[in-house]
Design a protein around this motif. Structure first.
Motif, PDB file in Angstrom:
ATOM      1  N   SER A 116       9.840   1.694   7.638  1.00 52.31           N
ATOM      2  CA  SER A 116       9.086   1.026   6.581  1.00 52.31           C
ATOM      3  C   SER A 116       7.705   0.569   7.021  1.00 52.31           C
ATOM      4  CB  SER A 116       9.887  -0.171   6.048  1.00 52.31           C
ATOM      5  OG  SER A 116      11.125   0.251   5.522  1.00 52.31           O
ATOM      6  N   GLY A 117       7.299   0.944   8.224  1.00 55.33           N
ATOM      7  CA  GLY A 117       5.952   0.611   8.673  1.00 55.33           C
ATOM      8  C   GLY A 117       4.871   1.202   7.799  1.00 55.33           C
ATOM      9  N   SER A 118       5.189   2.268   7.061  1.00 52.50           N
ATOM     10  CA  SER A 118       4.193   2.857   6.165  1.00 52.50           C
ATOM     11  C   SER A 118       3.767   1.872   5.082  1.00 52.50           C
ATOM     12  CB  SER A 118       4.727   4.142   5.525  1.00 52.50           C
ATOM     13  OG  SER A 118       5.998   3.938   4.953  1.00 52.50           O
ATOM     14  N   ILE A 119       4.630   0.928   4.726  1.00 52.02           N
ATOM     15  CA  ILE A 119       4.263  -0.112   3.761  1.00 52.02           C
ATOM     16  C   ILE A 119       3.153  -0.980   4.337  1.00 52.02           C
ATOM     17  CG2 ILE A 119       5.096  -2.202   2.594  1.00 52.02           C
ATOM     18  CD1 ILE A 119       7.855  -0.816   2.441  1.00 52.02           C
ATOM     19  N   VAL A 120       3.274  -1.324   5.611  1.00 53.43           N
ATOM     20  CA  VAL A 120       2.259  -2.147   6.273  1.00 53.43           C
ATOM     21  C   VAL A 120       0.928  -1.398   6.331  1.00 53.43           C
ATOM     22  CG1 VAL A 120       1.667  -3.349   8.410  1.00 53.43           C
ATOM     23  CG2 VAL A 120       4.045  -3.338   7.599  1.00 53.43           C
ATOM     24  N   LEU A 126      -4.929   1.819   5.042  1.00 49.77           N
ATOM     25  CA  LEU A 126      -5.100   2.867   6.033  1.00 49.77           C
ATOM     26  C   LEU A 126      -4.482   4.195   5.628  1.00 49.77           C
ATOM     27  CD1 LEU A 126      -4.523   0.665   9.188  1.00 49.77           C
ATOM     28  CD2 LEU A 126      -6.647   1.807   8.551  1.00 49.77           C
ATOM     29  N   LEU A 127      -3.789   4.224   4.508  1.00 52.52           N
ATOM     30  CA  LEU A 127      -3.208   5.475   4.024  1.00 52.52           C
ATOM     31  C   LEU A 127      -3.824   5.912   2.704  1.00 52.52           C
ATOM     32  CD1 LEU A 127       0.592   4.889   4.824  1.00 52.52           C
ATOM     33  CD2 LEU A 127      -1.127   6.099   6.195  1.00 52.52           C
ATOM     34  N   LEU A 149      -1.901   6.890  -2.710  1.00 51.72           N
ATOM     35  CA  LEU A 149      -1.262   7.587  -1.599  1.00 51.72           C
ATOM     36  C   LEU A 149      -0.674   8.910  -2.066  1.00 51.72           C
ATOM     37  CD1 LEU A 149      -1.578   4.757  -0.393  1.00 51.72           C
ATOM     38  CD2 LEU A 149       0.754   4.932   0.487  1.00 51.72           C
ATOM     39  N   ASP A 150      -0.600   9.873  -1.179  1.00 53.05           N
ATOM     40  CA  ASP A 150       0.096  11.135  -1.423  1.00 53.05           C
ATOM     41  C   ASP A 150       1.435  11.056  -0.691  1.00 53.05           C
ATOM     42  OD1 ASP A 150       0.949  13.710  -1.828  1.00 53.05           O
ATOM     43  OD2 ASP A 150      -0.614  14.667  -0.625  1.00 53.05           O
ATOM     44  N   VAL A 151       2.421  10.487  -1.356  1.00 53.88           N
ATOM     45  CA  VAL A 151       3.716  10.209  -0.725  1.00 53.88           C
ATOM     46  C   VAL A 151       4.598  11.453  -0.777  1.00 53.88           C
ATOM     47  CG1 VAL A 151       5.769   8.757  -0.767  1.00 53.88           C
ATOM     48  CG2 VAL A 151       3.544   7.777  -1.361  1.00 53.88           C
ATOM     49  N   THR A 152       5.135  11.848   0.364  1.00 53.02           N
ATOM     50  CA  THR A 152       6.037  12.995   0.434  1.00 53.02           C
ATOM     51  C   THR A 152       7.425  12.549   0.889  1.00 53.02           C
ATOM     52  OG1 THR A 152       5.794  13.647   2.768  1.00 53.02           O
ATOM     53  CG2 THR A 152       4.012  14.284   1.252  1.00 53.02           C
TER      54      THR A 152
END
Length: 347
Positions: A116-120, A126-127, A149-152
Motif C-alpha cells: 500500500s505504499g503506492s497510496i503514500v 509522485l505518481l 494515475l494510470d492504475v494497473t
C-alpha cells in the motif's frame, strides 16, 4: 533508468521507509533477495537501510516492532527509496514524508513502493500521470481517489524513475528484476533458487489467484458467470443474461449456485456489489449517491437500506466511524491537489 535518475553507485543503496502498520511480508520479500544476491556474488552488490519519520521503531501490522537505522533526513543518500505501507495507509499520509520523498526525487533517486505504499506516493503527487500498481485491495479506491494515475493490476510497474509493487511475495519478483537488470539473469536465477522461488513472475502477471482457486468452483459456466458479475458491478447484468453466459437455463443456474456456493445468484451478486460499496464508503470521498451509482443501486435510499441490512449501520455512519483521515476528497479536489503537487515536484 531515465535521464533524471541518478546513475547507480555500486553497491546500489536502497532506503526502506517504514510506515506504521506496514505489511511485514512485502518488506522482507524486498530485502531478502538483496541479501542473497550479495551472498551469491561473494561481494556487496547492494546495501540497504531502514528509516522512519522520527528514527523510532515502527510496529508492523502483525505486531512486530522493527528497529530502524535512522530518520527520514537520511533518505537523500539512497539510490532508490522504497515506501513500505500496509493496512490503514490512508491514515498515515504525512506532509513531511511527502516533502522528503519529493526532495529525494529531485536529487535523482528512484522512488518506489511495495504493497500500500503506492497510496503514500500518490498522496505526495509522485505518481501523477504515471503507470502504477499496488495491492489488489487498494487498486479501485486508488484510482477513484487519484484520477490522474494510470492504475494497473500488474504485479509491479516501472515508469521512468518510479516503481510500484503489489503485496505479498511480489516484491521478490520486483527485486529479481533489479538484480537481472544490474548483474544478469544468471545471478537472478541463483537468488530465485535460494528463495525457493522457482519462476520469477513477469511484471504484468496477475496478482490474484485464479477465480477457480478463490471460489473453489470448477464448473466452467459458473466461473464465467462469477467473472461477469465481478466485471459488471456498476451495471449489473440481469439473471437471464447471466444464465445465457453460462449456457444454462435460469433454473439450472439457480441450482448450480445453491449446490456449489450455497447461495442464490441474485444474493451473491448483491453481496459482491455491497462489498465493493463498503470499500468505496470507507476509503474514498465519493458521495453516497456516487457510491450507489458505482455499485449498481437504483437510488441512494435503496442503497442505504441494503447497506444497513447487510452491515448493521448506515453507510454515512460507517464512514464517520472510520475517522476523517480514512477517506479522501472528491474527484475535483483531488485533481486540483495533484496539479498543485505536480508543479512542486519538478520531477
Amino acid at each position: 533508468m531515465t535521464a533524471t535518475t541518478r546513475p547507480p553507485r555500486w553497491p546500489r543503496s536502497f532506503a526502506f521507509v517504514l510506515i506504521k502498520d506496514f505489511s511485514m511480508m512485502p518488506f522482507t520479500a524486498a530485502i531478502e533477495p538483496l541479501r542473497a544476491a550479495n551472498r551469491m556474488a561473494g561481494r556487496t552488490l547492494y546495501e540497504w537501510s531502514t528509516l522512519s519519520k522520527d528514527g523510532a521503531p515502527v510496529r508492523a501490522s502483525n505486531g512486530a516492532v522493527i528497529q530502524v537505522d535512522g530518520m527520514l533526513r537520511l533518505i537523500g543518500l539512497a539510490d532508490a527509496v522504497v515506501v513500505c505501507a500496509g493496512i490503514n495507509a490512508y491514515d498515515h499520509r504525512d506532509s513531511d514524508l511527502a516533502a522528503q520523498l519529493r526532495r529525494a526525487s529531485r536529487q535523482g533517486a528512484m522512488i518506489g513502493s511495495v504493497c500500500s505504499g503506492s497510496i503514500v506516493l500518490a498522496d505526495a503527487g509522485l505518481l501523477d500521470g504515471r503507470r502504477c500498481t499496488g495491492h489488489w485491495e487498494d487498486l479501485e479506491t486508488l484510482a477513484e481517489n487519484y484520477p490522474t494515475l494510470d492504475v494497473t493490476k500488474s504485479i509491479y510497474e516501472f515508469d521512468g524513475n518510479r516503481f510500484t509493487c503489489s503485496g505479498g511475495t511480489a516484491p521478490l519478483d520486483l527485486m529479481l528484476h533489479f538484480i537481472a537488470e544490474d548483474f544478469g539473469r544468471d545471478l537472478a536465477a541463483q537468488v530465485a533458487d535460494q528463495m525457493l522461488h522457482h519462476a520469477a513472475r513477469a511484471a504484468a502477471g496477475p496478482q490474484r489467484l485464479a477465480l477457480s482457486e478463490r471460489t473453489g468452483v470448477r464448473h466452467p459456466g459458473l466461473l464465467d458467470v462469477i467473472a461477469a458479475m465481478e466485471a459488471n458491478l456498476e451495471n449489473p447484468l440481469p439473471l437471464p443474461a447471466l444464465a445465457e453466459i453460462a449456457g444454462l437455463s435460469l433454473r439450472q443456474l439457480e441450482r448450480l449456485f445453491a449446490a456449489q456456493l450455497g447461495d442464490r445468484p441474485a444474493a451473491h451478486y448483491r453481496s459482491m456489489r455491497l462489498g465493493r460499496a463498503r470499500q468505496l464508503v470507507r476509503q474514498t470521498g465519493l458521495s453516497m449517491l456516487e457510491v450507489a451509482v458505482a455499485t449498481g443501486f437504483s437510488s441512494a435510499p435503496h442503497f442505504a437500506r441494503e447497506y444497513r441490512r447487510t452491515f448493521g449501520c448506515a453507510p454515512s455512519r460507517d464512514r464517520t466511524a472510520m475517522g476523517p483521515a480514512r477517506y479522501l476528497f472528491n474527484r475535483s479536489a483531488c485533481q486540483r491537489t495533484c496539479s498543485a503537487i505536480k508543479v512542486d515536484t519538478n520531477s
